[in-house]
Design a protein around this motif. Structure first.
Motif, mmCIF file in Angstrom:
data_model
loop_
_atom_site.group_PDB
_atom_site.id
_atom_site.type_symbol
_atom_site.label_atom_id
_atom_site.label_comp_id
_atom_site.label_asym_id
_atom_site.label_seq_id
_atom_site.Cartn_x
_atom_site.Cartn_y
_atom_site.Cartn_z
ATOM 1 N N PHE A 1 15.392 17.527 32.895
ATOM 2 C CA PHE A 1 16.718 17.086 33.331
ATOM 3 C C PHE A 1 16.846 15.570 33.167
ATOM 4 O O PHE A 1 15.863 14.835 33.292
ATOM 5 C CB PHE A 1 16.953 17.455 34.806
ATOM 6 N N LEU B 1 12.413 17.929 38.555
ATOM 7 C CA LEU B 1 13.538 17.959 37.620
ATOM 8 C C LEU B 1 13.233 17.141 36.364
ATOM 9 O O LEU B 1 13.589 17.543 35.253
ATOM 10 C CB LEU B 1 14.820 17.461 38.288
ATOM 11 N N LYS B 2 12.568 16.008 36.547
ATOM 12 C CA LYS B 2 12.181 15.188 35.394
ATOM 13 C C LYS B 2 11.245 15.991 34.483
ATOM 14 O O LYS B 2 11.421 16.024 33.272
ATOM 15 C CB LYS B 2 11.493 13.910 35.904
ATOM 16 N N GLU C 1 19.591 13.924 34.827
ATOM 17 C CA GLU C 1 20.252 13.457 36.045
ATOM 18 C C GLU C 1 19.849 14.316 37.230
ATOM 19 O O GLU C 1 19.376 15.431 37.064
ATOM 20 C CB GLU C 1 21.777 13.545 35.898
ATOM 21 N N ILE C 2 20.108 13.754 38.423
ATOM 22 C CA ILE C 2 19.825 14.471 39.654
ATOM 23 C C ILE C 2 20.934 14.161 40.652
ATOM 24 O O ILE C 2 21.490 13.058 40.658
ATOM 25 C CB ILE C 2 18.439 14.084 40.222
ATOM 26 N N GLU C 3 21.254 15.144 41.462
ATOM 27 C CA GLU C 3 22.230 14.926 42.524
ATOM 28 C C GLU C 3 21.565 14.124 43.628
ATOM 29 O O GLU C 3 20.433 14.419 44.033
ATOM 30 C CB GLU C 3 22.722 16.264 43.071
ATOM 31 N N ASN D 1 18.702 23.394 45.003
ATOM 32 C CA ASN D 1 19.389 22.198 44.531
ATOM 33 C C ASN D 1 19.721 21.184 45.629
ATOM 34 O O ASN D 1 20.777 20.561 45.606
ATOM 35 C CB ASN D 1 20.671 22.592 43.797
ATOM 36 N N PHE E 1 25.730 11.814 40.948
ATOM 37 C CA PHE E 1 24.665 12.221 40.036
ATOM 38 C C PHE E 1 24.150 10.942 39.405
ATOM 39 O O PHE E 1 24.929 10.132 38.910
ATOM 40 C CB PHE E 1 25.179 13.206 38.975
ATOM 41 N N ARG F 1 11.313 16.908 44.449
ATOM 42 C CA ARG F 1 12.489 17.404 43.724
ATOM 43 C C ARG F 1 12.766 16.564 42.486
ATOM 44 O O ARG F 1 12.998 17.095 41.393
ATOM 45 C CB ARG F 1 13.718 17.395 44.643
ATOM 46 N N ALA F 2 12.731 15.231 42.632
ATOM 47 C CA ALA F 2 13.015 14.345 41.504
ATOM 48 C C ALA F 2 11.970 14.504 40.401
ATOM 49 O O ALA F 2 12.308 14.624 39.223
ATOM 50 C CB ALA F 2 13.076 12.894 41.985
ATOM 51 N N LEU G 1 17.718 10.019 36.175
ATOM 52 C CA LEU G 1 16.341 10.070 36.660
ATOM 53 C C LEU G 1 15.517 8.875 36.168
ATOM 54 O O LEU G 1 14.557 8.475 36.818
ATOM 55 C CB LEU G 1 15.678 11.380 36.259
#
Length: 134
Positions: free
Chosen positions: A96, A91-92, A98-100, A67, A37, A87-88, A40
């Motif tokens: 979020f 999520l930002k 963090e990202i996996e 996810n 993880f 995806r990044a 971002l």
């Protein structure tokens, strides 16, 4: 309207394996894959634009549990984004921190070619990407 198909977790790992093998052939050094993880704020995009339609689909799917990890190359304390820009960014935007991610980590000295791309495009953070209507 064009059908948008999102990558699955399994496909992301297969894709990372293919990229790893390509990099090993191109750069002549070994790479390893690592799950982590990552923040971002340290992710650097390597493409300048995102599809508005795909971004809306990704945002909706994330709310329903989507996810799949992104694929990055770590370098100089940053993570250069190879796959998973929508995806990044999504999520930002959703707040979020963090990202996996699947890290494609070199086992030797290596300067990723994507650094030139990011410098040429003026990309330093996820917010530097533009959303385009398609």
């Amino acid at each position: 309207m064009k059908k948008i198909r999102l990558v699955t977790r399994e496909e992301a790992w297969k894709r990372a394996g293919r990229i790893k093998r390509e990099y090993e052939a191109i750069y002549g050094i070994e790479f390893e894959l690592e799950a982590a993880f990552i923040p971002l704020t340290r992710v650097v995009p390597t493409q300048a634009a995102l599809s508005e339609i795909k971004l809306l689909v990704v945002l909706q799917e994330i709310k329903h549990g989507y996810n799949a990890p992104i694929i990055v190359i770590p370098y100089g304390g940053r993570y250069y984004l190879i796959d998973g820009h929508h995806r990044a960014f999504a999520l930002k935007k959703l707040g979020f921190d963090e990202i996996e991610a699947i890290l494609i980590r070199p086992r030797g000295e290596f300067v990723p070619g994507v650094i030139k791309t990011t410098e040429k495009e003026g990309l330093k953070r996820l917010e530097d990407m533009k959303i385009v209507r398609d």
